[in-house]
Design an enzyme around this catalytic site. Structure first.
Site, PDB file in Angstrom:
ATOM      1  N   ARG A   1      12.319  -5.837   5.276  1.00  0.00           N
ATOM      2  CA  ARG A   1      12.121  -4.437   4.904  1.00  0.00           C
ATOM      3  C   ARG A   1      13.072  -3.496   5.647  1.00  0.00           C
ATOM      4  O   ARG A   1      13.331  -3.664   6.833  1.00  0.00           O
ATOM      5  CB  ARG A   1      10.671  -4.039   5.222  1.00  0.00           C
TER       6      ARG A   1
ATOM      7  N   ARG B   1       0.324  -8.571  13.852  1.00  0.00           N
ATOM      8  CA  ARG B   1      -0.315  -7.581  12.979  1.00  0.00           C
ATOM      9  C   ARG B   1      -1.246  -8.265  11.982  1.00  0.00           C
ATOM     10  O   ARG B   1      -2.331  -7.781  11.688  1.00  0.00           O
ATOM     11  CB  ARG B   1       0.746  -6.767  12.230  1.00  0.00           C
TER      12      ARG B   1
ATOM     13  N   ARG C   1      -9.286   0.826   9.382  1.00  0.00           N
ATOM     14  CA  ARG C   1      -8.863  -0.544   9.651  1.00  0.00           C
ATOM     15  C   ARG C   1      -9.968  -1.361  10.300  1.00  0.00           C
ATOM     16  O   ARG C   1      -9.780  -2.544  10.572  1.00  0.00           O
ATOM     17  CB  ARG C   1      -7.656  -0.540  10.587  1.00  0.00           C
TER      18      ARG C   1
ATOM     19  N   LYS D   1       0.830  -1.214   0.000  1.00  0.00           N
ATOM     20  CA  LYS D   1       0.000   0.000   0.000  1.00  0.00           C
ATOM     21  C   LYS D   1       0.866   1.266   0.000  1.00  0.00           C
ATOM     22  O   LYS D   1       0.649   2.178  -0.783  1.00  0.00           O
ATOM     23  CB  LYS D   1      -0.915   0.051   1.236  1.00  0.00           C
TER      24      LYS D   1
ATOM     25  N   ARG E   1      11.931  -1.339  11.061  1.00  0.00           N
ATOM     26  CA  ARG E   1      10.856  -0.897  11.943  1.00  0.00           C
ATOM     27  C   ARG E   1      10.733  -1.843  13.127  1.00  0.00           C
ATOM     28  O   ARG E   1      10.872  -3.041  12.987  1.00  0.00           O
ATOM     29  CB  ARG E   1       9.527  -0.880  11.165  1.00  0.00           C
TER      30      ARG E   1
HETATM   31  P1  ADP Z   1       1.159  -1.908   8.348  1.00  0.00           P
HETATM   32  O1  ADP Z   1      -0.131  -1.694   7.604  1.00  0.00           O
HETATM   33  O2  ADP Z   1       2.273  -2.354   7.472  1.00  0.00           O
HETATM   34  O3  ADP Z   1       1.009  -2.687   9.610  1.00  0.00           O
HETATM   35  P2  ADP Z   1       1.223   0.872   9.135  1.00  0.00           P
HETATM   36  O4  ADP Z   1       2.414   1.728   8.970  1.00  0.00           O
HETATM   37  O5  ADP Z   1       0.000   1.195   8.340  1.00  0.00           O
HETATM   38  O6  ADP Z   1       1.765  -0.555   8.817  1.00  0.00           O
HETATM   39  O7  ADP Z   1       0.798   0.791  10.666  1.00  0.00           O
HETATM   40  C1  ADP Z   1       1.716   0.511  11.685  1.00  0.00           C
HETATM   41  C2  ADP Z   1       1.022   0.525  13.046  1.00  0.00           C
HETATM   42  O8  ADP Z   1       0.444   1.809  13.276  1.00  0.00           O
HETATM   43  C3  ADP Z   1      -0.150  -0.448  13.180  1.00  0.00           C
HETATM   44  O9  ADP Z   1       0.254  -1.735  13.573  1.00  0.00           O
HETATM   45  C4  ADP Z   1      -0.996   0.259  14.277  1.00  0.00           C
HETATM   46  O10 ADP Z   1      -0.439   0.053  15.553  1.00  0.00           O
HETATM   47  C5  ADP Z   1      -0.810   1.712  13.949  1.00  0.00           C
HETATM   48  N1  ADP Z   1      -1.890   2.206  13.045  1.00  0.00           N
HETATM   49  C6  ADP Z   1      -1.744   2.689  11.775  1.00  0.00           C
HETATM   50  N2  ADP Z   1      -2.937   3.051  11.256  1.00  0.00           N
HETATM   51  C7  ADP Z   1      -3.858   2.812  12.220  1.00  0.00           C
HETATM   52  C8  ADP Z   1      -5.267   2.945  12.303  1.00  0.00           C
HETATM   53  N3  ADP Z   1      -5.991   3.393  11.273  1.00  0.00           N
HETATM   54  N4  ADP Z   1      -5.882   2.592  13.473  1.00  0.00           N
HETATM   55  C9  ADP Z   1      -5.192   2.127  14.515  1.00  0.00           C
HETATM   56  N5  ADP Z   1      -3.868   1.957  14.498  1.00  0.00           N
HETATM   57  C10 ADP Z   1      -3.197   2.284  13.373  1.00  0.00           C
END
Ligand code: ADP
Length: 222
Positions: A128, A172, A89, A14, A161
Site C-alpha cells: 500500500r 495489527r 475496535r 474499509k 505507512r
Molecule cells: P488499520 O485498520 O488498517 O490498522 P487504521 O488507520 O484504522 O488502520 O489504524 C491505524 C492505527 O491507529 C491502529 O493500529 C491503532 O494504533 C490506531 N487506532 C485507530 N483507531 C483506533 C481505535 N479505535 N482505538 C485504538 N487505536 C486506534
C-alpha cells in the site's frame, strides 16, 4: 441521513469504501486512524502519546481515542450522518460510542463487517502507498499510480505507512483477532450486523453496501 459503522481487519478495504460512500452520499467519513495520523503529523500532545502505540501495531489507549472522537462529534457536519471507520475496535469502545450517541439522541443504523483473508490482507497492506496530502490509497501492483511516487488526484508525494511493514502488519492482525468476536456478537445481538467479503473487488463491495443502505432508507420512510 444515516449512521454507519464499517469494521473488519486492517486491509479489508474499509477506508476505500468509506471514502467513496462519503463522496457519493454526503455522509461524513470519520476515520479514527486518519484523525490519529493527523495528530501525529501535527505533533499534537495526542499525536505524541499515540505514535509509539501506532508504530508497534497496538491500539492507542481507549480514553485518548474516546476524547478525540468526542471532539470530532461536536462538529456541525455530524448532523449529515456519518460513516465511522476504525471505531469501535473493542467492546469498551462500542459501549462508549453508544453512550456518546445516546447523549446526542442518535443511534447507529447498521454495521458492515468487512472480512478478508490473511493472505489478501498481507498482500494489500505490504504494497500500500498513501498520499501524504489527500490520503488517497494506491498499491504497488494492484492499483499503481500513473506516475511512480505521485498521487493521481492531487500530485502529492506517496509514502508507505510506518505500520505497513510486515512485522507490524502481523501484530495489527493479532490485536484485531483478539477483539473481533465479542464485537461481532455485540452488533449481532442488536440485529445491526451485515457480513461482507472484503476479498471481492471494491466495486462489488460498494454495490452491496449501497443495497443495504437502500433497505435501511426504505424502512425509515415506511
Ligand atoms: P488499520 O485498520 O488498517 O490498522 P487504521 O488507520 O484504522 O488502520 O489504524 C491505524 C492505527 O491507529 C491502529 O493500529 C491503532 O494504533 C490506531 N487506532 C485507530 N483507531 C483506533 C481505535 N479505535 N482505538 C485504538 N487505536 C486506534
Amino acid at each position: 441521513m444515516m449512521r454507519i459503522i464499517l469494521f473488519g481487519p486492517p486491509g479489508a478495504g474499509k477506508g476505500t469504501q468509506a471514502k467513496v460512500l462519503s463522496d457519493r452520499s454526503g455522509l461524513s467519513h470519520i476515520s479514527t486512524g486518519d484523525l490519529l495520523r493527523d495528530n501525529v503529523k501535527g505533533s499534537t500532545p495526542l499525536g505524541k502519546q499515540a505514535k509509539d502505540f501506532m508504530d508497534k501495531g497496538l491500539l492507542v489507549p481507549d480514553e485518548l481515542v474516546a476524547n478525540m472522537l468526542q471532539e470530532r462529534f461536536s462538529r456541525q457536519d455530524l448532523k449529515n450522518g456519518f460513516i465511522l471507520d476504525g471505531y469501535p475496535r473493542n467492546i469498551a469502545q462500542a459501549k462508549t460510542l453508544d453512550d456518546m450517541l445516546a447523549k446526542l439522541n442518535m443511534g447507529i443504523d447498521f454495521v458492515v463487517y468487512l472480512d478478508a483473508s490473511d493472505s489478501v490482507i498481507i498482500q494489500r497492506l505490504s504494497g500500500r502507498l498513501v498520499c501524504s496530502s489527500c490520503g488517497a490509497n494506491f498499491h504497488i501492483t494492484n492499483m499503481p499510480p500513473k506516475v511512480a511516487g505521485i498521487c493521481d488526484n492531487c500530485k502529492g508525494p506517496l509514502y508507505q505507512r510506518n505500520d505497513d511493514k510486515e512485522e507490524t502488519i502481523k501484530k495489527r492482525l493479532e490485536v484485531y483477532k483478539k477483539e473481533v468476536s465479542p464485537l461481532i456478537k455485540y452488533y449481532e445481538t442488536q440485529n445491526k450486523l451485515y457480513r461482507l467479503s472484503g476479498d471481492e473487488k471494491p466495486e462489488l463491495v460498494l454495490e452491496k453496501i449501497l443495497k443495504i443502505s437502500e433497505k435501511h432508507n426504505d424502512s425509515v420512510k415506511v
